[in-house]
Scaffold this motif. Structure first.
Motif, PDB file in Angstrom:
ATOM      1  N   GLU A 109     -48.504  13.903 -80.836  1.00 26.10           N
ATOM      2  CA  GLU A 109     -48.989  14.367 -82.149  1.00 26.10           C
ATOM      3  C   GLU A 109     -50.247  13.608 -82.562  1.00 26.10           C
ATOM      4  OE1 GLU A 109     -47.836  17.065 -83.001  1.00 26.10           O
ATOM      5  OE2 GLU A 109     -46.058  17.050 -81.743  1.00 26.10           O
ATOM      6  N   ALA A 110     -50.305  12.313 -82.257  1.00 23.57           N
ATOM      7  CA  ALA A 110     -51.499  11.532 -82.617  1.00 23.57           C
ATOM      8  C   ALA A 110     -52.717  12.044 -81.864  1.00 23.57           C
ATOM      9  CB  ALA A 110     -51.265  10.053 -82.314  1.00 23.57           C
ATOM     10  N   LEU A 111     -52.557  12.325 -80.577  1.00 29.03           N
ATOM     11  CA  LEU A 111     -53.715  12.774 -79.793  1.00 29.03           C
ATOM     12  C   LEU A 111     -54.159  14.179 -80.211  1.00 29.03           C
ATOM     13  CD1 LEU A 111     -53.048  11.338 -76.225  1.00 29.03           C
ATOM     14  CD2 LEU A 111     -54.548  10.476 -78.027  1.00 29.03           C
ATOM     15  N   ARG A 112     -53.218  15.003 -80.626  1.00 32.09           N
ATOM     16  CA  ARG A 112     -53.603  16.329 -81.136  1.00 32.09           C
ATOM     17  C   ARG A 112     -54.469  16.203 -82.384  1.00 32.09           C
ATOM     18  NH1 ARG A 112     -48.023  18.180 -79.991  1.00 32.09           N
ATOM     19  NH2 ARG A 112     -48.111  19.364 -78.049  1.00 32.09           N
ATOM     20  N   ALA A 113     -54.331  15.087 -83.097  1.00 35.49           N
ATOM     21  CA  ALA A 113     -55.103  14.881 -84.324  1.00 35.49           C
ATOM     22  C   ALA A 113     -56.459  14.230 -84.067  1.00 35.49           C
ATOM     23  CB  ALA A 113     -54.295  14.016 -85.303  1.00 35.49           C
TER      24      ALA A 113
ATOM     25  N   MET B 158     -54.467   4.323 -84.146  1.00 32.59           N
ATOM     26  CA  MET B 158     -53.518   3.347 -84.689  1.00 32.59           C
ATOM     27  C   MET B 158     -52.164   3.665 -84.061  1.00 32.59           C
ATOM     28  SD  MET B 158     -54.703   2.914 -88.662  1.00 32.59           S
ATOM     29  CE  MET B 158     -54.626   4.667 -89.115  1.00 32.59           C
ATOM     30  N   GLY B 159     -51.964   3.094 -82.875  1.00 32.89           N
ATOM     31  CA  GLY B 159     -50.811   3.433 -82.047  1.00 32.89           C
ATOM     32  C   GLY B 159     -49.640   2.492 -82.235  1.00 32.89           C
ATOM     33  N   CYS B 160     -49.533   1.968 -83.434  1.00 31.34           N
ATOM     34  CA  CYS B 160     -48.353   1.193 -83.846  1.00 31.34           C
ATOM     35  C   CYS B 160     -48.148   1.557 -85.304  1.00 31.34           C
ATOM     36  CB  CYS B 160     -48.568  -0.312 -83.693  1.00 31.34           C
ATOM     37  SG  CYS B 160     -47.215  -1.279 -84.426  1.00 31.34           S
ATOM     38  N   THR B 161     -46.933   1.902 -85.693  1.00 31.66           N
ATOM     39  CA  THR B 161     -46.703   2.431 -87.040  1.00 31.66           C
ATOM     40  C   THR B 161     -46.820   1.369 -88.130  1.00 31.66           C
ATOM     41  OG1 THR B 161     -44.327   2.258 -86.583  1.00 31.66           O
ATOM     42  CG2 THR B 161     -45.350   4.451 -86.383  1.00 31.66           C
TER      43      THR B 161
ATOM     44  N   LEU C 162     -60.159   6.637 -87.775  1.00 29.39           N
ATOM     45  CA  LEU C 162     -58.916   5.935 -87.436  1.00 29.39           C
ATOM     46  C   LEU C 162     -57.821   6.993 -87.314  1.00 29.39           C
ATOM     47  CD1 LEU C 162     -58.939   2.847 -89.882  1.00 29.39           C
ATOM     48  CD2 LEU C 162     -59.260   2.832 -87.397  1.00 29.39           C
ATOM     49  N   ILE C 163     -57.282   7.150 -86.114  1.00 26.23           N
ATOM     50  CA  ILE C 163     -56.259   8.176 -85.903  1.00 26.23           C
ATOM     51  C   ILE C 163     -54.900   7.607 -86.307  1.00 26.23           C
ATOM     52  CG2 ILE C 163     -55.263   9.793 -84.260  1.00 26.23           C
ATOM     53  CD1 ILE C 163     -58.334  10.015 -84.699  1.00 26.23           C
ATOM     54  N   ASP C 164     -54.313   8.217 -87.332  1.00 30.50           N
ATOM     55  CA  ASP C 164     -53.060   7.734 -87.910  1.00 30.50           C
ATOM     56  C   ASP C 164     -51.894   8.471 -87.247  1.00 30.50           C
ATOM     57  OD1 ASP C 164     -50.835   7.240 -89.479  1.00 30.50           O
ATOM     58  OD2 ASP C 164     -51.933   7.305 -91.371  1.00 30.50           O
ATOM     59  N   ALA C 165     -51.228   7.792 -86.310  1.00 29.63           N
ATOM     60  CA  ALA C 165     -50.133   8.437 -85.568  1.00 29.63           C
ATOM     61  C   ALA C 165     -48.972   8.785 -86.498  1.00 29.63           C
ATOM     62  CB  ALA C 165     -49.662   7.510 -84.444  1.00 29.63           C
ATOM     63  N   THR C 166     -48.765   7.972 -87.531  1.00 26.93           N
ATOM     64  CA  THR C 166     -47.680   8.238 -88.478  1.00 26.93           C
ATOM     65  C   THR C 166     -47.951   9.531 -89.251  1.00 26.93           C
ATOM     66  OG1 THR C 166     -47.379   5.857 -88.714  1.00 26.93           O
ATOM     67  CG2 THR C 166     -46.363   7.262 -90.384  1.00 26.93           C
TER      68      THR C 166
ATOM     69  N   ALA D 249     -46.489  17.126 -88.107  1.00 26.82           N
ATOM     70  CA  ALA D 249     -45.791  17.929 -87.097  1.00 26.82           C
ATOM     71  C   ALA D 249     -44.339  18.172 -87.508  1.00 26.82           C
ATOM     72  CB  ALA D 249     -45.857  17.217 -85.742  1.00 26.82           C
ATOM     73  N   CYS D 250     -43.720  17.170 -88.121  1.00 26.83           N
ATOM     74  CA  CYS D 250     -42.328  17.334 -88.575  1.00 26.83           C
ATOM     75  C   CYS D 250     -42.244  18.389 -89.673  1.00 26.83           C
ATOM     76  CB  CYS D 250     -41.786  16.009 -89.103  1.00 26.83           C
ATOM     77  SG  CYS D 250     -41.450  14.803 -87.808  1.00 26.83           S
TER      78      CYS D 250
END
Lengths: 238, 238
Positions: free
Chosen positions: A107-111, A195-198, A213-217, A223-224
């Motif tokens: 989901e992070a990479l899709r963003a 940002m691959g750590c929440t 800054l890509i926010d994985a959270t 996506a949820c």
């Protein structure tokens, strides 16, 4: 509307950040328009980094228990706002076939922003375990995404310190530590920073960075919401 | 350390506010020092006010289901960050005898300032249902606390509007509505104001009031921490 199961507590502030984004990003005027949530935040799950390094017990049994508790309480979509724990994602997904389990790195990479034809130069900031286990490299391969990953060894100490500071609730100190890392990554030619750590999005508002800054959270929360909401066929809980 | 069960989703931002306070008030340096949490936030629980007024189905079966799901996932202390839902507190507590269920009004009143010998003049702000059902009057009687409750009829419309605005995520509007109510209550001679709806502390930082504002969510979080933490006998999860 499907119930979302959150496998959380790794750490608590990161789980809280995910839950806030889920609520704020959901189009809702009243309680019943929000997504029903079951959260198991077992803060006593064995340390993921220690396990990955072979220094401690595996968290997998506790992670599977948490996922099953979510499903037993009605969850049909699952999310785990902790990147490092995704090392055990495949084994967990096999244990709860009743639910759709969304992967945070996908989901992070899709963003991520597009870089056109050329591979995008990405810097991954996260625990040293997340970086070394290839979590995001595998996700890029799954998505067929061309990425040139920057070497982040020079900033890992500052990123690790920032993560620990967030877990301890020392937000200002964490921001200063992360800021130092971001400056180095920008100089090194990164086009965006994941940002691959929440723990890191918890402090993203307190740092200054000209790069995206890509926010994985945030990506996982969006996506949820898409997976749980279906305005035409609200079927209730669970 | 005991696992805390949170019966939430009424509404989501109020649950989120409770969870944040729980994390921030817990003395912890790392994940494993935080309290393990199981949260069931069934946003589709029937509307509590409509049920109390006889206009809709009872939320009790869904509330009991949520409490049981928390207990089945290991919770031994329960909290419900929604004042109005406490109308069904006694029936819920009977259904989950395995857990210690903390009452939000009891904890809020324990956090009230002392007024010495004379009864303290308190204004209760909450849903009209919470005010009319005597939730806080009963709690004061249980605690043997002398209270002179101010008539809040004149401000109920503004308080009700503020609660609805928070549920819709309109924070600035909610603060303006609550501010009007607080000004009237201060003029009426209140010595303290009880924020007896968990949506209200969400906006307490955005209003100005010279009187003590009693934050029921904060009080409940502190009581949960005391009930769950026992540094000498950490027994793990559940």
């Amino acid at each position: 509307m499907k119930t979302l199961g959150i496998i959380g507590g790794m750490g608590p502030l990161a789980t809280h950040d995910f839950y806030r984004k889920l609520i704020e990003l959901t189009p809702a005027e009243e309680d019943a328009q929000h997504i029903p949530v079951v959260m198991v935040a077992n803060t006593l799950i064995p340390n993921r980094i220690a396990a990955w390094e072979g220094r401690g017990p595996s968290p997998l049994p506790a992670l599977i228990t948490a996922a099953r508790q979510c499903v037993e309480a009605g969850a049909r979509v699952l999310a785990m706002p902790c990147n490092t724990a995704h090392f055990w994602f495949d084994d967990m997904a096999l244990a709860v076939p009743q639910a759709r389990f969304l992967h945070i790195a996908d989901e992070a990479l899709r963003a991520c922003p597009s870089s056109g034809q050329a591979p995008i130069k990405l810097a991954l900031t996260g625990t040293h375990a997340t970086v070394a286990m290839g979590l995001y490299q595998s996700a890029a391969a799954r998505l067929g995404m061309a990425v040139q990953w920057l070497d982040v060894a020079a900033v890992q100490a500052d990123v690790t310190a920032a993560i620990a500071s967030v877990k301890a609730g020392r937000i200002e100190q964490a921001a200063a530590e992360y800021q130092r890392a971001l400056a180095v990554l920008q100089s090194a030619g990164a086009q965006a920073v994941v940002m691959g750590c929440t723990e890191l999005p918890v402090i993203s508002g307190a740092v200054h960075c000209e790069l995206p800054l890509i926010d994985a959270t945030d990506a996982l929360a969006r996506a949820c919401i898409a997976a749980c909401l279906d305005a035409r066929t609200r079927t209730g809980h669970p």
